[in-house]
Design a protein around this motif. Sequence first.
Motif, PDB file in Angstrom:
ATOM      1  N   PHE A 140      -3.251 -10.483   6.817  1.00 13.97           N
ATOM      2  CA  PHE A 140      -4.008  -9.265   7.121  1.00 13.97           C
ATOM      3  C   PHE A 140      -3.047  -8.127   7.417  1.00 13.97           C
ATOM      4  O   PHE A 140      -2.122  -8.284   8.217  1.00 13.97           O
ATOM      5  N   CYS A 141      -3.257  -6.978   6.753  1.00 14.02           N
ATOM      6  CA  CYS A 141      -2.445  -5.822   7.102  1.00 14.02           C
ATOM      7  C   CYS A 141      -3.257  -4.946   8.040  1.00 14.02           C
ATOM      8  O   CYS A 141      -4.333  -4.458   7.664  1.00 14.02           O
ATOM      9  N   SER A 142      -2.755  -4.740   9.238  1.00 17.36           N
ATOM     10  CA  SER A 142      -3.531  -4.034  10.259  1.00 17.36           C
ATOM     11  C   SER A 142      -3.473  -2.522  10.109  1.00 17.36           C
ATOM     12  O   SER A 142      -4.060  -1.810  10.906  1.00 17.36           O
ATOM     13  N   ALA A 143      -2.781  -2.025   9.075  1.00 18.99           N
ATOM     14  CA  ALA A 143      -2.744  -0.568   8.872  1.00 18.99           C
ATOM     15  C   ALA A 143      -4.074  -0.086   8.321  1.00 18.99           C
ATOM     16  O   ALA A 143      -4.646   0.886   8.824  1.00 18.99           O
ATOM     17  N   HIS A 144      -4.580  -0.767   7.249  1.00 16.10           N
ATOM     18  CA  HIS A 144      -5.859  -0.367   6.659  1.00 16.10           C
ATOM     19  C   HIS A 144      -6.710  -1.553   6.248  1.00 16.10           C
ATOM     20  O   HIS A 144      -7.603  -1.417   5.415  1.00 16.10           O
TER      21      HIS A 144
ATOM     22  N   THR B 236       5.797   0.224   4.978  1.00 22.66           N
ATOM     23  CA  THR B 236       5.298   0.060   6.347  1.00 22.66           C
ATOM     24  C   THR B 236       4.890  -1.380   6.634  1.00 22.66           C
ATOM     25  O   THR B 236       4.467  -2.100   5.728  1.00 22.66           O
ATOM     26  N   PRO B 237       5.046  -1.822   7.900  1.00 23.77           N
ATOM     27  CA  PRO B 237       4.829  -3.229   8.238  1.00 23.77           C
ATOM     28  C   PRO B 237       3.352  -3.583   8.430  1.00 23.77           C
ATOM     29  O   PRO B 237       2.519  -2.711   8.654  1.00 23.77           O
ATOM     30  N   LEU B 238       3.076  -4.904   8.392  1.00 21.96           N
ATOM     31  CA  LEU B 238       1.697  -5.382   8.430  1.00 21.96           C
ATOM     32  C   LEU B 238       1.092  -5.588   9.823  1.00 21.96           C
ATOM     33  O   LEU B 238      -0.078  -5.271  10.014  1.00 21.96           O
ATOM     34  N   PRO B 239       1.844  -6.157  10.775  1.00 20.80           N
ATOM     35  CA  PRO B 239       1.157  -6.633  11.968  1.00 20.80           C
ATOM     36  C   PRO B 239       0.806  -5.524  12.949  1.00 20.80           C
ATOM     37  O   PRO B 239       1.352  -4.427  12.873  1.00 20.80           O
ATOM     38  N   TRP B 240      -0.121  -5.813  13.864  1.00 18.89           N
ATOM     39  CA  TRP B 240      -0.433  -4.851  14.913  1.00 18.89           C
ATOM     40  C   TRP B 240       0.285  -5.213  16.203  1.00 18.89           C
ATOM     41  O   TRP B 240       0.403  -4.414  17.117  1.00 18.89           O
TER      42      TRP B 240
ATOM     43  N   VAL C 104       1.345   1.790  -3.984  1.00 20.34           N
ATOM     44  CA  VAL C 104       0.169   2.099  -4.786  1.00 20.34           C
ATOM     45  C   VAL C 104       0.044   3.609  -4.874  1.00 20.34           C
ATOM     46  O   VAL C 104       0.261   4.302  -3.905  1.00 20.34           O
TER      47      VAL C 104
ATOM     48  N   HIS D 195       0.831  -1.211   0.000  1.00 16.70           N
ATOM     49  CA  HIS D 195       0.000   0.000   0.000  1.00 16.70           C
ATOM     50  C   HIS D 195       0.864   1.258   0.000  1.00 16.70           C
ATOM     51  O   HIS D 195       0.795   2.071  -0.906  1.00 16.70           O
ATOM     52  N   TYR D 196       1.669   1.456   1.016  1.00 17.62           N
ATOM     53  CA  TYR D 196       2.594   2.589   1.048  1.00 17.62           C
ATOM     54  C   TYR D 196       4.005   2.191   0.627  1.00 17.62           C
ATOM     55  O   TYR D 196       4.841   3.035   0.375  1.00 17.62           O
TER      56      TYR D 196
ATOM     57  N   ALA E  16      -6.107  -4.458   4.599  1.00 16.47           N
ATOM     58  CA  ALA E  16      -5.934  -5.238   3.356  1.00 16.47           C
ATOM     59  C   ALA E  16      -5.767  -6.716   3.694  1.00 16.47           C
ATOM     60  O   ALA E  16      -5.136  -7.051   4.701  1.00 16.47           O
TER      61      ALA E  16
END
Lengths: 133, 307
Positions: free
Chosen positions: A77-81, A59-63, A130, A55-56, A83
Amino acid sequence: MSADTTRPLTDVVCRLSDLEDGKAYGFDPFRKGRDTVFVVRRGNKVHAYVDICPHYGSTPLPWKKNAYLTGDAQHIFCSAHGAIFDIETGVCVLGPCLGQSLTSVQVAISEEGEIRFFLEAHDKLICKPVVTN
Amino acid sequence: MKIIGPDELVFGVDSVEACAAFIADFGLKHSGEKDGSGFYEALDGTGLSVYRKDDPNLPPPLPTNSMLRNTIYGVEDQETLDQIRAELSKDRQVRIQPDGTVEAVDDMGFALGFRVTRRRKLNLLPERINSPGAAPQRGFNEIGANEDAEALPRTLSHVVYFVPDAAKMEAFYVERLGFTLMDRFTGGGPFLRPALNTDHHTLFLIQTPEYMKGLEHFAFHMQGPTELMLAGSRMVKKGYQSFWGPGRHKFGSNWFWYFNSPMGTHAEFDADMDIFDDKWEARELPMKTEHSQIFLLEHREKWAPGG
């Protein structure tokens, strides 16, 4: 997008027996102080990806540590938005980077079950983001 | 329209258990069900609620992967609710819940609720600073750095939406609901505040493709920058993933620290936002990283000098 197997191998990051089937784990093979690669085990296959969301692109995926999967463990699962990505191909199937892919990492599993990645420390662990507008 | 600000965000989530743990660690107090679902509140009664994504009582989801199901605004009085109902009924379906909440959908499909506000007036200490040239704000022998200090979110500050038509959305909030334009990022979107709120913004819109529509982040106000640092550091220590910050924004001047969350959006601590009246003239800057913060710090493990 696959890393090629002519790259040097990292040190052993874990053993296959350390990985529970259906679960995800993050690793920091180059001691950067944060996880840069994550794996999902499915049966005897280990799918590995760079821990960067397309996406950016930086930046990393996990929360939190190892939190890479949806609740039903059927997708990454990407916890930023929000996806979600197919576990086997790394393709985003829903969310802000629809159609983009995670960067896959080739995994080497020895006869003893030791896991290493074909990856170099100076590999640009960033992907093309993106365009938003 | 006497709208005060967002009172409550409602999420339909993948894992109630994961969200319950995250939101509690973020510092909101649970007053819902044993399974972790229900309402989590900040000190003033604003907050978030989480339910399973297949809960039949939730408004329908956006056609993307957003877990946000409702943004509920607090308003001054019943008269305001009647005005909102009359205004929105002109061109869309408006439902009234048994508790009086007015429900409708905005021009991009985000579910909205309006009710007489449940937020309580707070009477708390600000962050007190000793500054040369000015009267000290802490007394003699009074310590500022307290690692055991509580760092609890005080109030729901703002939400940021990704929208495919920021101009149309801005027109909806400004012309139909009486929000004011505060500042703008060209190519990005507007910062908006409702009539009864003096904060720089309670809503920021970012122009994106349709398939990105959803919630970029929500933010809660902390007492001040020190409390924000404490809260954020505790999240990092617990193993949560910092996304951006700590830093300080240009527009709004608020300190910020964003974290990834299992609600599939960022959870932000913010502090020390500018306040405004109607004399403010909106600024405009291009949407570039240099205009997004005046400085940015990176968290690292505690360290000390030595020989």
